[in-house]
Design a protein around this motif. Structure first.
Motif, PDB file in Angstrom:
ATOM      1  N   ARG A 117     -43.757-117.575  13.372  1.00  0.00           N
ATOM      2  CA  ARG A 117     -43.010-118.457  14.262  1.00  0.00           C
ATOM      3  C   ARG A 117     -43.702-118.476  15.615  1.00  0.00           C
ATOM      4  NH1 ARG A 117     -37.696-116.353  15.180  1.00  0.00           N
ATOM      5  NH2 ARG A 117     -38.492-114.339  14.561  1.00  0.00           N
ATOM      6  N   GLU A 149     -39.579-121.786  18.389  1.00  0.00           N
ATOM      7  CA  GLU A 149     -39.071-121.228  17.137  1.00  0.00           C
ATOM      8  C   GLU A 149     -39.191-119.714  17.093  1.00  0.00           C
ATOM      9  OE1 GLU A 149     -37.284-122.913  14.882  1.00  0.00           O
ATOM     10  OE2 GLU A 149     -37.490-124.501  16.343  1.00  0.00           O
ATOM     11  N   ARG A 156     -32.967-119.771  18.864  1.00  0.00           N
ATOM     12  CA  ARG A 156     -34.142-120.404  18.262  1.00  0.00           C
ATOM     13  C   ARG A 156     -34.146-121.913  18.488  1.00  0.00           C
ATOM     14  NH1 ARG A 156     -35.226-118.056  12.766  1.00  0.00           N
ATOM     15  NH2 ARG A 156     -35.569-116.354  14.176  1.00  0.00           N
ATOM     16  N   GLY A 157     -35.320-122.423  18.787  1.00  0.00           N
ATOM     17  CA  GLY A 157     -35.466-123.847  19.062  1.00  0.00           C
ATOM     18  C   GLY A 157     -35.102-124.217  20.485  1.00  0.00           C
TER      19      GLY A 157
END
Length: 122
Positions: free
Chosen positions: A6, A10, A24-25
């Motif tokens: 990742r 991410e 995340r993101g």
């Protein structure tokens, strides 16, 4: 293995900010959207512990949030939304202090925290 790594937004698992939590993101969850938190500690009492490293932080957090606003996670039976933050593969010696600091933020914002233990067999 590069395809499994990742990177960028991410690679974020959890960042605690004044306004809330980033997952995340680079998705932001404001403190006022978090209804409750379940802190899970995983334990393994099997005689043969395959793929189980006792020096790792075997924890995860389940954040129950109001609405989903495009957040990762799943719908709960009561119509809410739950975001899981897995903090399993980090070295405990390095990350337990950060975990405790992050856990200390929830009560400061009036968020109830429930502690659970789950047993895993590997």
């Amino acid at each position: 293995m590069a395809g499994l790594k990742r990177t960028g937004a991410e690679a974020i698992d959890m960042i605690v900010e004044k306004s809330g939590i980033v997952v995340r993101g680079e998705r932001r969850i404001p403190w006022e959207s978090i209804e409750s938190v379940t802190s899970i500690q995983y334990k393994n009492e099997a005689k043969v512990k395959l793929l189980w490293d006792p020096s790792q932080l075997h924890r995860s957090l389940l954040l129950k949030v109001a609405g989903d606003a495009g957040l990762p996670g799943r719908q709960t039976a009561d119509g809410g939304h739950e975001v899981k933050i897995a903090l399993v593969r980090y070295p405990e010696a390095d990350y337990s202090k950060y975990f405790k600091m992050a856990m200390g933020q929830f009560p400061l914002h009036g968020i109830a925290v429930e502690h659970k233990t789950k047993w895993m067999q590997t």
